[in-house]
Design a protein around this motif. Structure first.
Motif, mmCIF file in Angstrom:
data_model
loop_
_atom_site.group_PDB
_atom_site.id
_atom_site.type_symbol
_atom_site.label_atom_id
_atom_site.label_comp_id
_atom_site.label_asym_id
_atom_site.label_seq_id
_atom_site.Cartn_x
_atom_site.Cartn_y
_atom_site.Cartn_z
ATOM 1 N N CYS A 1 0.788 -1.286 0.103
ATOM 2 C CA CYS A 1 0.060 0.073 0.037
ATOM 3 C C CYS A 1 0.927 1.034 0.117
ATOM 4 C CB CYS A 1 -0.944 -0.052 1.222
ATOM 5 S SG CYS A 1 -1.848 1.477 1.501
ATOM 6 N N ASP A 2 0.679 2.129 -0.959
ATOM 7 C CA ASP A 2 1.440 3.201 -0.987
ATOM 8 C C ASP A 2 1.222 4.345 0.115
ATOM 9 O OD1 ASP A 2 -0.853 4.344 -1.978
ATOM 10 O OD2 ASP A 2 -0.087 5.133 -3.963
ATOM 11 N N ARG A 3 0.281 4.115 0.905
ATOM 12 C CA ARG A 3 0.087 5.054 2.222
ATOM 13 C C ARG A 3 0.253 4.640 3.269
ATOM 14 N NH1 ARG A 3 -3.981 6.348 5.746
ATOM 15 N NH2 ARG A 3 -3.877 8.491 6.388
ATOM 16 N N CYS A 4 0.193 3.492 3.760
ATOM 17 C CA CYS A 4 0.319 2.800 5.175
ATOM 18 C C CYS A 4 1.619 1.935 4.986
ATOM 19 C CB CYS A 4 -0.640 1.897 5.643
ATOM 20 S SG CYS A 4 -1.000 0.659 4.883
ATOM 21 N N GLY A 5 1.971 1.507 3.923
ATOM 22 C CA GLY A 5 3.389 0.661 3.754
ATOM 23 C C GLY A 5 2.930 -0.922 4.046
ATOM 24 N N GLU A 6 1.701 -1.274 4.305
ATOM 25 C CA GLU A 6 1.510 -2.814 4.760
ATOM 26 C C GLU A 6 1.148 -3.347 3.240
ATOM 27 O OE1 GLU A 6 1.793 -3.855 7.723
ATOM 28 O OE2 GLU A 6 2.338 -2.140 8.381
ATOM 29 N N SER A 7 1.054 -4.624 3.368
ATOM 30 C CA SER A 7 0.992 -5.743 2.206
ATOM 31 C C SER A 7 -0.376 -5.099 1.440
ATOM 32 C CB SER A 7 0.841 -6.805 2.606
ATOM 33 O OG SER A 7 0.346 -7.802 1.452
ATOM 34 N N ALA B 1 -7.682 8.447 1.999
ATOM 35 C CA ALA B 1 -6.906 9.538 2.133
ATOM 36 C C ALA B 1 -5.940 9.931 0.910
ATOM 37 C CB ALA B 1 -6.020 8.826 3.008
ATOM 38 N N ARG B 2 -5.901 8.961 0.102
ATOM 39 C CA ARG B 2 -4.898 9.278 -1.239
ATOM 40 C C ARG B 2 -5.527 10.157 -2.228
ATOM 41 N NH1 ARG B 2 -1.404 9.526 -3.578
ATOM 42 N NH2 ARG B 2 -1.240 8.101 -4.904
ATOM 43 N N ALA B 3 -6.789 10.258 -1.935
ATOM 44 C CA ALA B 3 -7.539 11.187 -2.955
ATOM 45 C C ALA B 3 -6.974 12.532 -2.688
ATOM 46 C CB ALA B 3 -8.832 11.036 -2.579
ATOM 47 N N LEU B 4 -6.530 12.933 -1.274
ATOM 48 C CA LEU B 4 -6.203 14.384 -0.800
ATOM 49 C C LEU B 4 -4.703 14.324 -0.679
ATOM 50 C CD1 LEU B 4 -8.868 14.875 1.310
ATOM 51 C CD2 LEU B 4 -8.727 15.964 -0.823
ATOM 52 N N GLU B 5 -4.011 13.105 -0.551
ATOM 53 C CA GLU B 5 -2.703 13.317 -0.165
ATOM 54 C C GLU B 5 -1.747 12.273 -0.897
ATOM 55 O OE1 GLU B 5 -2.381 11.067 3.749
ATOM 56 O OE2 GLU B 5 -3.726 12.391 4.622
ATOM 57 N N PRO B 6 -0.330 12.695 -1.131
ATOM 58 C CA PRO B 6 0.525 12.122 -1.986
ATOM 59 C C PRO B 6 0.862 10.716 -1.404
ATOM 60 C CG PRO B 6 1.739 13.841 -0.747
ATOM 61 C CD PRO B 6 0.305 13.922 -0.281
ATOM 62 N N PRO B 7 1.324 9.686 -2.053
ATOM 63 C CA PRO B 7 1.866 8.493 -1.450
ATOM 64 C C PRO B 7 3.206 8.602 -0.472
ATOM 65 C CG PRO B 7 2.712 8.686 -3.826
ATOM 66 C CD PRO B 7 1.830 9.723 -3.361
#
Length: 63
Positions: free
Chosen positions: A8-14, A26-32
């Motif tokens: 996952c490019d936001r939380c780093g989990e599988s 959250a990725r709709a508003l934030e970068p990875p």
């Protein structure tokens, strides 16, 4: 996420570990924050016109 993206490019989990609806919202508003291919933390720069995220292994992504 595509099949080649393992993390996952936001939380780093599988990406296969379970649903990531909160991350997608959250990725709709934030970068990875993490590289989706190698799980490295990326260098992120946010500017008024967009953002850029750089993985030392896989290069730059812009949005």
């Amino acid at each position: 996420m595509t099949l080649s993206e393992l993390w996952c490019d936001r939380c780093g989990e599988s990406a296969a570990a379970g649903p990531h609806e909160a991350c997608a919202a959250a990725r709709a508003l934030e970068p990875p924050r993490y590289c989706a291919y190698c799980r490295r933390r990326m260098k992120v720069q946010v500017v008024p016109t967009g953002w850029s995220a750089v993985c030392v292994e896989h290069g730059e992504t812009r949005g």
